[in-house]
Design a protein around this motif. Structure first.
Motif, mmCIF file in Angstrom:
data_model
loop_
_atom_site.group_PDB
_atom_site.id
_atom_site.type_symbol
_atom_site.label_atom_id
_atom_site.label_comp_id
_atom_site.label_asym_id
_atom_site.label_seq_id
_atom_site.Cartn_x
_atom_site.Cartn_y
_atom_site.Cartn_z
ATOM 1 N N LYS A 239 0.900 -0.990 0.108
ATOM 2 C CA LYS A 239 0.069 0.162 0.283
ATOM 3 C C LYS A 239 0.693 1.276 0.119
ATOM 4 C CE LYS A 239 -3.679 2.470 2.030
ATOM 5 N NZ LYS A 239 -4.826 2.149 3.455
ATOM 6 N N ARG A 240 0.918 1.903 -0.696
ATOM 7 C CA ARG A 240 1.347 3.493 -1.369
ATOM 8 C C ARG A 240 1.190 4.531 -1.693
ATOM 9 N NH1 ARG A 240 7.615 4.021 -3.543
ATOM 10 N NH2 ARG A 240 8.038 5.678 -2.707
ATOM 11 N N LYS A 241 0.792 5.491 -2.015
ATOM 12 C CA LYS A 241 -0.640 6.348 -2.795
ATOM 13 C C LYS A 241 0.196 6.947 -3.534
ATOM 14 C CE LYS A 241 -3.421 7.781 1.908
ATOM 15 N NZ LYS A 241 -4.015 8.841 2.024
ATOM 16 N N GLN A 242 -0.567 7.550 -4.538
ATOM 17 C CA GLN A 242 0.811 7.505 -5.760
ATOM 18 C C GLN A 242 1.635 9.654 -5.407
ATOM 19 O OE1 GLN A 242 1.174 5.967 -8.939
ATOM 20 N NE2 GLN A 242 2.390 7.035 -9.202
ATOM 21 N N ASP A 243 1.057 9.897 -4.351
ATOM 22 C CA ASP A 243 1.775 11.041 -4.018
ATOM 23 C C ASP A 243 2.732 11.559 -3.923
ATOM 24 O OD1 ASP A 243 -0.082 10.793 -2.031
ATOM 25 O OD2 ASP A 243 -1.240 12.266 -2.367
ATOM 26 N N THR A 244 2.704 9.872 -2.127
ATOM 27 C CA THR A 244 4.199 9.826 -1.708
ATOM 28 C C THR A 244 5.091 9.348 -2.529
ATOM 29 O OG1 THR A 244 3.509 7.660 -1.886
ATOM 30 C CG2 THR A 244 2.574 9.032 -0.008
ATOM 31 N N ILE A 245 4.829 9.001 -4.008
ATOM 32 C CA ILE A 245 6.233 8.771 -4.684
ATOM 33 C C ILE A 245 7.032 10.546 -5.277
ATOM 34 C CG2 ILE A 245 7.208 7.831 -7.102
ATOM 35 C CD1 ILE A 245 4.253 6.069 -6.248
ATOM 36 N N PRO A 246 8.689 9.906 -4.966
ATOM 37 C CA PRO A 246 9.080 11.279 -5.675
ATOM 38 C C PRO A 246 9.160 11.673 -7.094
ATOM 39 C CG PRO A 246 10.631 9.652 -3.939
ATOM 40 C CD PRO A 246 9.357 9.106 -4.322
#
Length: 313
Positions: A239-246
């Motif tokens: 689970k990882r939100k797209q906006d947390t990707i650099p």
């Protein structure tokens, strides 16, 4: 050739006193290259960290096994070696070896005029370490609910440069453009040095926090790394939100027109190292990693009843 170029003499005698404290010592080795990153570094004439990158990639692979790295050896290939370029590459290697606490044992400098273009260089590194087989990371059985933790990378590290170059139509001119969302030029962002994780892994082991599995994200993107982390037979929910990707990966995704599935197959997605710990040790591990200067990210949970990795936001 070292004498011809006036390069410093390298020490290749390695003491092995460490093995006396081990129950079942074994030598392990890994090799890595940095061809895609080196191509960009050469075009921008910024090769001072490329040797460091090669060492870091090798050290991370060894450290992920729970092994202690001993020495590093390099192979530098080109059409016709230039003393200043060789010296810059070796200075980067020496810097990496010093930080990792290992010996730079030597380098082979090969002239291959029929293989490379003018002023093109190739660098490959080989590392040897020692591990106590009973304490090797990766032998533990995974369980439902085990926690997957990712450690932040310093950019692409050593993977995905061929794809990035092709999709972003990289040239020296485009790499010198400054982007506010990156906080740097694109070239500087792509050439950020690879992070070393050995000290953080050592710290977890010193604190008696069992690491069930550990993999560097450097050989085929985060998808491949997760499969290796899960021993190829287990699954996970990530689970990882797209906006947390650099931002760099957002640029590759949007400006490079690379769909998210292919992104995961090619790039590390801002994660340089993956590890698994038991649920009851997750908070303690994260705290320990933060104290070591890392940015731990809780990515997901192991699922042993299936062998798929499911991504959700």
């Amino acid at each position: 050739m070292r004498e011809k170029f006036g390069l410093k003499k390298l020490q290749n005698e390695i003491l092995l006193d460490r093995f006396r404290t081990m129950t079942q010592p074994a030598l392990v080795s890994k090799t890595n290259g940095v061809s895609g990153k080196l191509y960009i570094a050469a075009e921008m004439d910024k090769m001072d960290k490329i040797g460091y990158d090669c060492v870091a990639a090798c050290v991370n692979d060894i450290a992920a096994m729970g092994a202690e790295p001993l020495f590093f050896y390099a192979n530098i290939s080109c059409v016709r070696p230039k003393a200043d370029k060789i010296r810059i590459i070796e200075e980067g290697i020496s810097e990496g070896c010093t930080q990792a606490g290992i010996q730079f044992a030597g380098s082979e400098i090969a002239e291959l005029p029929d293989k490379y273009a003018f002023d093109q260089y190739e660098l490959a590194g080989f590392i040897v370490g020692i591990v106590d087989c009973g304490k090797r990371i990766g032998n533990a059985q995974l369980k439902d609910g085990d926690v997957i933790i990712g450690l932040a990378s310093n950019g692409l590290h050593n993977n995905g440069y061929v794809k990035a170059r092709k999709q972003l139509f990289l040239s020296k001119a485009t790499m010198e453009i400054y982007y506010d969302n990156l906080g740097s030029t694109l070239g500087d962002q792509l050439l950020r040095p690879t992070r070393m994780y050995r000290a953080s892994i050592d710290r977890l082991q010193e604190m008696d926090i069992p690491i069930k599995s550990c993999v560097q994200v450097a050989h085929g993107g985060i998808d491949r790394a997760l499969r290796l982390l899960l021993h190829e037979t287990n699954g996970a929910v990530v689970k990882r939100k797209q906006d947390t990707i650099p931002p760099l990966y957002q640029m590759l995704h949007k400006d490079g027109n690379i769909d998210i599935r292919q992104m995961r197959q090619t790039f590390n997605m801002g994660i340089g190292l993956l590890l698994i710990v038991a649920e009851e040790n997750a908070d303690k591990a994260a705290e320990c990693l933060e104290e070591s200067g890392e940015e731990p990210i809780f990515l997901g949970l192991v699922e042993t009843d299936q062998d798929m990795v499911r991504y959700i936001e």
